[in-house]
Design a protein around this motif. Structure first.
Motif, PDB file in Angstrom:
ATOM      1  N   ASP A   1      -1.934  20.009  75.208  1.00  0.00           N
ATOM      2  CA  ASP A   1      -1.052  20.913  74.470  1.00  0.00           C
ATOM      3  C   ASP A   1      -0.352  20.117  73.383  1.00  0.00           C
ATOM      4  O   ASP A   1       0.342  19.140  73.672  1.00  0.00           O
ATOM      5  N   THR A   2      -0.547  20.507  72.132  1.00  0.00           N
ATOM      6  CA  THR A   2       0.113  19.816  71.017  1.00  0.00           C
ATOM      7  C   THR A   2       1.399  20.547  70.658  1.00  0.00           C
ATOM      8  O   THR A   2       1.554  21.730  70.956  1.00  0.00           O
ATOM      9  N   PRO A   3       2.333  19.870  69.993  1.00  0.00           N
ATOM     10  CA  PRO A   3       3.557  20.562  69.595  1.00  0.00           C
ATOM     11  C   PRO A   3       3.256  21.615  68.551  1.00  0.00           C
ATOM     12  O   PRO A   3       2.255  21.537  67.838  1.00  0.00           O
ATOM     13  N   GLY A   4       4.108  22.617  68.461  1.00  0.00           N
ATOM     14  CA  GLY A   4       3.924  23.634  67.437  1.00  0.00           C
ATOM     15  C   GLY A   4       4.010  23.017  66.054  1.00  0.00           C
ATOM     16  O   GLY A   4       4.944  22.270  65.757  1.00  0.00           O
ATOM     17  N   VAL A   5       3.045  23.279  65.223  1.00  0.00           N
ATOM     18  CA  VAL A   5       3.009  22.690  63.892  1.00  0.00           C
ATOM     19  C   VAL A   5       3.448  23.729  62.867  1.00  0.00           C
ATOM     20  O   VAL A   5       2.900  24.817  62.783  1.00  0.00           O
ATOM     21  N   ARG A   6       4.479  23.392  62.100  1.00  0.00           N
ATOM     22  CA  ARG A   6       4.955  24.299  61.059  1.00  0.00           C
ATOM     23  C   ARG A   6       4.010  24.260  59.865  1.00  0.00           C
ATOM     24  O   ARG A   6       3.794  25.260  59.199  1.00  0.00           O
ATOM     25  N   ALA A   7       3.503  23.087  59.557  1.00  0.00           N
ATOM     26  CA  ALA A   7       2.572  22.956  58.433  1.00  0.00           C
ATOM     27  C   ALA A   7       1.625  21.816  58.755  1.00  0.00           C
ATOM     28  O   ALA A   7       2.040  20.772  59.255  1.00  0.00           O
ATOM     29  N   VAL A   8       0.356  22.019  58.502  1.00  0.00           N
ATOM     30  CA  VAL A   8      -0.649  20.988  58.739  1.00  0.00           C
ATOM     31  C   VAL A   8      -1.319  20.686  57.407  1.00  0.00           C
ATOM     32  O   VAL A   8      -2.007  21.533  56.845  1.00  0.00           O
ATOM     33  N   GLY A   9      -1.089  19.478  56.910  1.00  0.00           N
ATOM     34  CA  GLY A   9      -1.732  19.065  55.672  1.00  0.00           C
ATOM     35  C   GLY A   9      -3.092  18.470  55.969  1.00  0.00           C
ATOM     36  O   GLY A   9      -3.243  17.657  56.886  1.00  0.00           O
ATOM     37  N   LEU A  10      -4.098  18.868  55.207  1.00  0.00           N
ATOM     38  CA  LEU A  10      -5.432  18.303  55.378  1.00  0.00           C
ATOM     39  C   LEU A  10      -5.482  16.943  54.696  1.00  0.00           C
ATOM     40  O   LEU A  10      -5.001  16.767  53.586  1.00  0.00           O
ATOM     41  N   LEU A  11      -6.101  15.986  55.378  1.00  0.00           N
ATOM     42  CA  LEU A  11      -6.165  14.628  54.845  1.00  0.00           C
ATOM     43  C   LEU A  11      -7.497  14.364  54.166  1.00  0.00           C
ATOM     44  O   LEU A  11      -7.552  13.921  53.029  1.00  0.00           O
ATOM     45  N   ASP A  12      -8.579  14.625  54.869  1.00  0.00           N
ATOM     46  CA  ASP A  12      -9.909  14.352  54.329  1.00  0.00           C
ATOM     47  C   ASP A  12     -10.887  15.280  55.026  1.00  0.00           C
ATOM     48  O   ASP A  12     -11.632  14.865  55.905  1.00  0.00           O
ATOM     49  N   GLY A  13     -10.875  16.544  54.630  1.00  0.00           N
ATOM     50  CA  GLY A  13     -11.610  17.529  55.400  1.00  0.00           C
ATOM     51  C   GLY A  13     -12.639  18.301  54.616  1.00  0.00           C
ATOM     52  O   GLY A  13     -12.770  19.516  54.790  1.00  0.00           O
ATOM     53  N   VAL A  14     -13.389  17.631  53.736  1.00  0.00           N
ATOM     54  CA  VAL A  14     -14.377  18.336  52.922  1.00  0.00           C
ATOM     55  C   VAL A  14     -15.424  18.995  53.809  1.00  0.00           C
ATOM     56  O   VAL A  14     -15.748  20.183  53.653  1.00  0.00           O
TER      57      VAL A  14
ATOM     58  N   ARG B   1      -9.639  28.140  47.535  1.00  0.00           N
ATOM     59  CA  ARG B   1      -9.222  27.388  46.342  1.00  0.00           C
ATOM     60  C   ARG B   1      -7.992  26.538  46.616  1.00  0.00           C
ATOM     61  O   ARG B   1      -7.903  25.387  46.178  1.00  0.00           O
ATOM     62  N   LYS B   2      -7.045  27.084  47.356  1.00  0.00           N
ATOM     63  CA  LYS B   2      -5.824  26.338  47.665  1.00  0.00           C
ATOM     64  C   LYS B   2      -6.143  25.083  48.465  1.00  0.00           C
ATOM     65  O   LYS B   2      -5.637  23.987  48.177  1.00  0.00           O
ATOM     66  N   LEU B   3      -6.990  25.223  49.487  1.00  0.00           N
ATOM     67  CA  LEU B   3      -7.325  24.065  50.314  1.00  0.00           C
ATOM     68  C   LEU B   3      -8.181  23.067  49.544  1.00  0.00           C
ATOM     69  O   LEU B   3      -8.050  21.853  49.745  1.00  0.00           O
ATOM     70  N   GLN B   4      -9.045  23.530  48.664  1.00  0.00           N
ATOM     71  CA  GLN B   4      -9.821  22.627  47.826  1.00  0.00           C
ATOM     72  C   GLN B   4      -8.903  21.802  46.927  1.00  0.00           C
ATOM     73  O   GLN B   4      -9.090  20.588  46.776  1.00  0.00           O
ATOM     74  N   ARG B   5      -7.912  22.442  46.312  1.00  0.00           N
ATOM     75  CA  ARG B   5      -6.960  21.713  45.455  1.00  0.00           C
ATOM     76  C   ARG B   5      -6.176  20.689  46.268  1.00  0.00           C
ATOM     77  O   ARG B   5      -5.919  19.572  45.801  1.00  0.00           O
ATOM     78  N   GLU B   6      -5.811  21.074  47.481  1.00  0.00           N
ATOM     79  CA  GLU B   6      -5.054  20.160  48.336  1.00  0.00           C
ATOM     80  C   GLU B   6      -5.874  18.917  48.674  1.00  0.00           C
ATOM     81  O   GLU B   6      -5.368  17.789  48.619  1.00  0.00           O
ATOM     82  N   LEU B   7      -7.151  19.106  49.014  1.00  0.00           N
ATOM     83  CA  LEU B   7      -8.003  17.966  49.339  1.00  0.00           C
ATOM     84  C   LEU B   7      -8.222  17.073  48.119  1.00  0.00           C
ATOM     85  O   LEU B   7      -8.243  15.846  48.239  1.00  0.00           O
ATOM     86  N   ALA B   8      -8.390  17.685  46.948  1.00  0.00           N
ATOM     87  CA  ALA B   8      -8.574  16.887  45.733  1.00  0.00           C
ATOM     88  C   ALA B   8      -7.327  16.056  45.449  1.00  0.00           C
ATOM     89  O   ALA B   8      -7.425  14.878  45.070  1.00  0.00           O
TER      90      ALA B   8
END
Length: 350
Positions: free
Chosen positions: A252-265, A315-322
């Motif tokens: 069981d992981t803690p509740g995550v308010r926001a999860v940023g992608l690091l390297d998830g192409v 598109r949002k997640l693509q921009r975040e990864l870039a």
């Protein structure tokens, strides 16, 4: 108290690492509190601090720190203390981007066989959050799963599951009510002896209730739903590995308010497999889907085959990864410059 490590996932491949380190004993990290690990070993849980080799590795890369789910090798010193002397190579890892400017990552859980994205159906599932967490699950290397909780509060949970299945191409979507027990047996099949199920989702999604339902006892503290907005209160603030009766473990992981992608192409491509498939029909292999002629993706948007919300989420997640890729490149370049300066010898004065 004794524990069967094979029920927790220990196998012959893990044992090869132990044979190279005589005098050590294996264990699996259940939780970490301020650098002190609770480790499940053959004789039960023990508390262990971090050994010098582990601290040295963490100084170079914080993801080398042990986390819940890791298999580690322990040493007991003559005066009694127990230390973690090695973190064994991870087979899978849930890694999110850390906050701040270091462009680094944080390992949420290690060595999962199944990474379940837990999303409540009440008051309403968050489609964008499911897509983001699914990308993280795919990238981890574990088998992804979507678990819809609190289905006792939905008029037609099966219909909700069918609707959300479009967000998870090729991924099972399982409606569950921990309150009534609906779907718990189906979820339990994902936690066979020796296998690990990880739960990833927001605070109040019902992860702790799922753990209790799977364990058949209250092993995780839960709180009542707030009446004002129907949302659960935040409960778990640390990651915890819980052995289940009959074998297998759930994390069981803690509740995550926001999860940023690091390297998830790769994870993003699998989460948005429908868009990736459409892109293969574009005239140009490097089509940016932004006004180029004969763009299959834009055509699917225009005729409604591809929902605009899903396209904007991609598109949002693509921009975040870039952006994260550029941040890492800047950090690595700075590290190389720093290493070059440290390696220079002072020039002798004439």
């Amino acid at each position: 108290m004794t524990l069967d490590l094979t029920a927790l996932g220990w196998d012959a491949d893990w044992a090869t690492h132990l044979r190279r380190r005589p005098g050590h004993r294996p264990g699996r990290v259940a939780r970490v509190d301020r650098g002190v690990c609770t480790v499940l070993g053959p004789q039960g849980p023990v508390r262990a601090s971090l050994g010098g080799a582990v601290l040295a590795a963490a100084a170079r890369d914080l993801t080398a720190l042990p986390c819940a789910g890791d298999w580690v090798l322990l040493a007991t010193w003559p005066d009694g203390p127990v230390t973690v002397e090695a973190v064994l190579p991870r087979r899978t890892a849930l890694v999110r981007r850390t906050a701040g400017k270091d462009a680094g990552g944080q390992v949420l859980a290690a060595n999962l066989d199944v990474a379940a994205v837990v999303e409540p159906v009440h008051p309403e599932p968050d489609a964008a959050r499911i897509e983001r967490l699914l990308s993280l699950a795919h990238e981890s290397g574990a088998e992804p799963l979507v678990v819809l909780t609190k289905t006792d509060l939905a008029a037609d949970p099966a219909a909700v599951a069918r609707q959300l299945a479009d967000l998870a191409p090729g991924v099972a979507v399982l409606p569950v009510s921990a309150e009534r027990g609906d779907g718990v047996a189906a979820l339990r099949r994902h936690v066979a002896p020796g296998r690990t199920l990880g739960l990833l989702g927001p605070s109040g999604a019902g992860k702790s209730s799922l753990v209790n339902a799977l364990a058949g006892a209250e092993v995780m503290r839960t709180q009542e739903i707030r009446r004002a907005d129907g949302k659960g209160r935040h409960t778990t603030t640390w990651r915890s590995l819980v052995p289940l009766p009959g074998g297998g473990v759930v994390l069981d992981t803690p509740g995550v308010r926001a999860v940023g992608l690091l390297d998830g192409v790769a994870g993003l491509d699998r989460t948005f497999a429908d868009i990736a498939a459409l892109a293969t029909g574009c005239r140009y292999a490097d089509c940016g889907h932004d006004g180029e002629p004969a763009c299959a993706v834009r055509a699917a948007l225009d005729d409604g085959e591809l929902p605009a919300r899903r396209w904007e989420s991609w598109r949002k997640l693509q921009r975040e990864l870039a952006f994260e890729s550029r941040r890492r490149e800047v950090r690595l370049a700075a590290d190389r410059r720093g290493g070059w300066r440290r390696g220079r010898r002072p020039t002798a004065r004439p």
